[in-house]
Design an enzyme around this catalytic site. Structure first.
Site, PDB file in Angstrom:
ATOM      1  N   THR A  89      44.099 -17.398 -66.427  1.00 45.86           N
ATOM      2  CA  THR A  89      44.959 -18.086 -67.394  1.00 45.86           C
ATOM      3  C   THR A  89      44.688 -19.589 -67.361  1.00 45.86           C
ATOM      4  OG1 THR A  89      46.702 -16.422 -67.327  1.00 45.86           O
ATOM      5  CG2 THR A  89      47.366 -18.641 -67.953  1.00 45.86           C
ATOM      6  N   ASN A 143      40.924  -6.088 -72.361  1.00 45.39           N
ATOM      7  CA  ASN A 143      41.663  -5.518 -71.234  1.00 45.39           C
ATOM      8  C   ASN A 143      42.493  -4.301 -71.609  1.00 45.39           C
ATOM      9  OD1 ASN A 143      42.938  -7.709 -72.718  1.00 45.39           O
ATOM     10  ND2 ASN A 143      44.701  -7.395 -71.383  1.00 45.39           N
ATOM     11  N   ALA A 166      39.480 -13.410 -59.513  1.00 47.34           N
ATOM     12  CA  ALA A 166      39.092 -12.578 -58.362  1.00 47.34           C
ATOM     13  C   ALA A 166      39.845 -11.258 -58.321  1.00 47.34           C
ATOM     14  CB  ALA A 166      39.339 -13.349 -57.064  1.00 47.34           C
ATOM     15  N   HIS A 167      41.102 -11.258 -58.816  1.00 44.54           N
ATOM     16  CA  HIS A 167      41.924 -10.072 -58.549  1.00 44.54           C
ATOM     17  C   HIS A 167      41.611  -8.875 -59.434  1.00 44.54           C
ATOM     18  CE1 HIS A 167      45.143  -9.961 -61.723  1.00 44.54           C
ATOM     19  NE2 HIS A 167      44.734 -11.195 -61.901  1.00 44.54           N
ATOM     20  N   THR A 196      44.055 -29.747 -53.884  1.00 46.44           N
ATOM     21  CA  THR A 196      43.331 -29.311 -52.686  1.00 46.44           C
ATOM     22  C   THR A 196      42.853 -27.873 -52.862  1.00 46.44           C
ATOM     23  OG1 THR A 196      44.620 -30.781 -51.306  1.00 46.44           O
ATOM     24  CG2 THR A 196      43.520 -28.954 -50.191  1.00 46.44           C
ATOM     25  N   CYS A 212      58.955  -2.096 -74.862  1.00 44.81           N
ATOM     26  CA  CYS A 212      60.350  -2.006 -75.269  1.00 44.81           C
ATOM     27  C   CYS A 212      61.162  -3.083 -74.564  1.00 44.81           C
ATOM     28  CB  CYS A 212      60.867  -0.627 -74.901  1.00 44.81           C
ATOM     29  SG  CYS A 212      62.540  -0.301 -75.387  1.00 44.81           S
TER      30      CYS A 212
END
Lengths: 153, 397
Positions: free
Chosen positions: B77, B156, B206-207, B243, B331
């Site tokens: 995202t 997807n 990665a997921h 970082t 829904c």
């Protein structure tokens, strides 16, 4: 959850006195109610009630609860069952699923409206109003289908 | 390899995947002893810095890009937002027009809608009934002021694989726009070669490939210059401050290494599985519609509409029986609208609300298919006995 897994009063009814149809497939919910009306102590009451629902888990569960609540009640009593009571009976619904209990209430009210109309009975202003809302939703769906040319699918 | 869950069948791999145990193992030290900040000068910092560098190399290897063309982000995202907003704002003097399509992930569509509110112009291309974007349509919409074209590599929900190479060629041949693709669903299942595809930017996370959540990447070709989304300490070559998330970056690197090694084998296995599953379902259950392309589709992806059966109800029934799937019926979403992807391929509301997405992953087995088909047959039959719709899935009289 039990009402979703093993709903009560589910299925079609043979020779119902009246059938109602409410909902809006664009939102993923359509419900039919079948009624058999009997007479007891001079008052009309719901002798048998069944439902069929195309909808999510909450829609199925609220349909099941609604029919349980209405069973055996007089028409006047059943007419006054509101969505709030239905969701309370289920132990509460998330806000986002409240439309499911309103669908079930609409289905029940619409069935009573259709019955009263068929039998030439007095129809209260409140019930007339509920009927109009139910009709509008169905019409809007048909209109939408026409607009998108979806009837071929 | 150990099955992730012995009793339950997880077939929602397009949503997220279980972590590969080897990925988890590679990450462990960075939650402990090797906690350093890669920007520090001391030994611990240098260790962290080396690890990030190595991981970057592995992600670059997977995509066949150069190392410094990989920017780590917090998610796909974020990568997509970075591309859209970064390009729009850095190139606004050149033009304010962006092209995408109607079946993109919500993060692309929502970011585009926000850009429209900021005065940019977005064209949302139609797709055909199998979900394909047409290169001719794209060519027609390209203008002198088009600065970006963003078309996903594989969908997807319905598994459509877009002709990215051709779309990128059309874009570059007819405009000065950058071409970006969201490829989050692809690595580890199909070839993703940025040179061969001829694209300028690509989104990854990665997921979806057995790595951790909360880490994404953006491939940005060296000569592509766009504004950063996050300003700050100048990490990631100034492209993305903050970082570095060292353990997750290391995990992403490990997942990339495994994906690069296994994509051919996995792609074939997952394709065989989805074909077998679709065929069995069509043989045993009536009135089923396949959503998306007939073939080839994103390996492992299946999207079916069981006419008259509402998707969310089916997902919950399957869940009760230990099978984890997804639906395009929503829904519970605010607007109660069914999937925008199913709408874009012309599915009516009843069909869209009846959809079930099954997405296989590398931990699924042949036995899973057998059990799923048996359970589906029972639950579909039961929900059909409740349904208020007729056999054609219509509301009827």
């Amino acid at each position: 959850m039990e009402h979703f897994k093993n709903p009560s009063n589910m299925g079609e009814m043979k020779d119902p006195d009246v059938t109602s149809k409410v909902g809006n497939p664009a939102c993923g919910d359509v419900m039919r109610i079948y009624l058999k009306v009997g007479k007891r102590d001079g008052e009309k009451y719901i002798k048998d009630i069944k439902f069929k629902t195309f909808g999510c888990a909450s829609a199925i569960a609220t349909s099941s609860v609604t029919t349980e609540m209405a069973m055996g009640k007089t028409l006047e009593e059943a007419e006054s069952i509101e969505e709030k009571e239905i969701s309370e009976e289920l132990g509460g619904l998330p806000k986002i699923k409240m439309h499911c209990s309103s669908l079930s209430a609409n289905g029940l009210h619409e069935a009573i409206y259709q019955y009263k109309k068929k039998e030439g009975l007095d129809i209260s202003e409140d019930l007339k109003k509920k009927h109009k809302i139910a009709q509008k939703t169905l019409e809007r769906t048909k209109e939408m289908r026409r607009k998108h040319g979806l009837d071929e699918e | 390899m150990k099955k992730v869950n012995e009793d339950r069948i997880y077939v929602d791999n397009n949503s997220t995947t279980p972590m590969d145990p080897r990925v988890k193992e590679s990450m462990d030290p960075y939650f402990g002893e090797d906690f350093g900040n890669p920007n520090s000068l001391h030994k611990r910092g240098r260790t962290a810095n080396d690890s990030v560098k190595k991981a970057r190399g592995k992600v670059a290897d997977l995509l066949k890009s150069k190392e410094d063309e990989i920017i780590f982000t917090g998610s796909a995202t974020e990568s997509n937002n970075h591309v859209l907003k970064g390009t729009a704002f850095s190139r606004k003097k050149k033009g304010k027009h962006i092209i995408t399509d109607k079946t993109e992930h919500k993060c692309i569509l929502s970011a585009c809608r926000w850009l429209e509110e900021q005065g940019f112009e977005v064209t949302y291309l139609d797709v055909d009934e199998e979900g394909y974007v047409s290169p001719e349509d794209l060519k027609e919409e390209l203008r002198d002021d088009t600065v970006l074209v963003s078309i996903m590599m594989a969908n997807n929900e319905i598994g459509t694989i877009q002709p990215i190479k051709e779309l990128a060629e059309v874009t570059h041949g007819n405009s000065d726009a950058y071409f970006h693709t969201d490829a989050a669903q692809c690595p580890g299942k199909m070839k993703v070669d940025v040179e061969e595809l001829g694209i300028d930017m690509l989104t990854l996370n990665a997921h979806k490939m057995y790595g951790p959540k909360g880490i994404g990447a953006l491939y940005k070709r060296q000569d592509v210059d766009i504004d950063p989304l996050l300003h700050g300490g100048g990490q990631e070559g100034g492209e993305r401050s903050g970082t570095e998330n060292v353990p997750y970056i290391v995990g992403f690197g490990k997942a990339s290494e495994i994906a690069k090694r296994n994509w051919k084998k996995q792609g074939k296995k997952l394709t065989d599985m989805h074909n077998k599953f679709i065929q069995k379902i069509q043989n045993r259950i009536e009135e089923v519609k396949l959503n998306g392309p007939k073939k080839p589709r994103l390996p492992g992806n299946v999207n079916l509409s069981f006419i008259g059966v509402e998707g969310e109800a089916l997902v919950l029934r399957l869940d009760e029986r230990g099978i984890e799937t997804a639906t395009g019926s929503a829904c519970s979403s605010e607007e109660l609208k069914a999937s925008h992807v199913l709408e874009a391929i012309g599915r009516g509301p009843e069909t869209a609300h009846s959809s079930l997405r099954v997405s296989f992953g590398k931990f699924n087995t042949e036995e899973d298919i057998e059990r799923m088909v048996d359970v589906l047959e029972e639950e579909v039959a039961d929900l059909r006995s409740i349904t208020a719709l007729d056999k054609k899935g219509k509301i009827g009289d």
